[in-house]
Design a protein around this motif. Structure first.
Motif, PDB file in Angstrom:
ATOM      1  N   ARG A  56       0.862  -1.183   0.000  1.00 53.42           N
ATOM      2  CA  ARG A  56       0.000   0.000   0.000  1.00 53.42           C
ATOM      3  C   ARG A  56       0.895   1.227   0.000  1.00 53.42           C
ATOM      4  NH1 ARG A  56      -3.578  -2.348   4.860  1.00 53.42           N
ATOM      5  NH2 ARG A  56      -1.490  -2.579   5.654  1.00 53.42           N
ATOM      6  N   LYS A  60      -3.601   5.097  -0.239  1.00 51.08           N
ATOM      7  CA  LYS A  60      -3.988   3.909   0.533  1.00 51.08           C
ATOM      8  C   LYS A  60      -3.234   3.858   1.856  1.00 51.08           C
ATOM      9  CE  LYS A  60      -5.395   0.735  -3.093  1.00 51.08           C
ATOM     10  NZ  LYS A  60      -5.143  -0.570  -3.723  1.00 51.08           N
ATOM     11  N   SER A 196       4.102  -0.345   4.872  1.00 48.57           N
ATOM     12  CA  SER A 196       3.014  -1.299   4.885  1.00 48.57           C
ATOM     13  C   SER A 196       3.568  -2.704   4.682  1.00 48.57           C
ATOM     14  CB  SER A 196       2.007  -0.972   3.771  1.00 48.57           C
ATOM     15  OG  SER A 196       1.039  -1.968   3.687  1.00 48.57           O
TER      16      SER A 196
END
Length: 198
Positions: A56, A60, A196
């Protein structure tokens, strides 16, 4: 090795001969009989798998960071409520009266918000320094810094600088700008980015 009396029970048909090259399959046993007749796979040359999980990034990552912050905020509110209940027990006052006096007196509201911000700052630094992420970031598969960065001596100072930046900007300004621009601004300024795992 299997005793001879048990070897008679295990019979392999001629058309399903096990390759003798692999030493693990050569030893015949009840568990390895499950794999009889299957192709032997060798992974030394690779499997041809070129892709990986899509990480991500941008918007996001910023949205997931906001979601992690909401989880952390709920945890901090619950911890603050426990401390207020303990304080009311020690002062021998009614918990409802304590809440009412906090909301009626403007100075107590400011004091509560200052204590809440100080607890949030300490929570962000201590938990991130020990675990590499807060509870909310852990739940959203986010980590602060790469694993090799967490082993450096200045990691705690960089975590403190990042948390102080967010606190100085009012806990909202820098995250909102990060969300609008799709960047981790606090990470760019402090040099400790949010990553992420998914």
């Amino acid at each position: 090795m299997i005793p001879e009396k048990d070897q008679e029970k295990i019979k392999i048909p001629n058309n399903e001969r096990v390759p003798e090259k692999d030493p693990l399959i050569r030893r015949r046993g009840p568990a390895l009989d499950l794999f009889r007749g299957r192709r032997v796979m060798h992974f030394e040359n690779g499997t041809g798998f070129q892709g990986g999980p899509s990480r991500r990034k941008g918007y996001k990552l910023a949205l997931w960071s906001w979601f992690a912050s909401m989880i952390d905020c709920l945890i901090l509110i619950s911890i603050s409520s426990i401390f207020m209940a303990a304080f009311s027990f020690l002062m021998r006052t009614d918990f409802g009266a304590l809440i009412g006096s906090v909301t009626q007196n403007q100075h107590r509201v400011i004091l509560f918000l200052e204590v809440f911000a100080l607890c949030a700052w300490a929570y962000m630094i201590v938990v991130r320094s020990v675990l590499g992420s807060t509870v909310g970031e852990w739940a959203c598969d986010l980590r602060l810094g790469q694993p090799q960065e967490r082993l450096r001596a200045n990691y705690i100072l960089r975590v403190a600088w990042r948390s102080t930046l967010i606190l100085i900007t009012g806990l909202v300004t820098l995250p909102v700008l990060s969300l609008i621009l799709g960047l981790d601004l606090a990470g760019k300024i402090s040099g400790l980015r949010l990553f992420s795992l998914k």
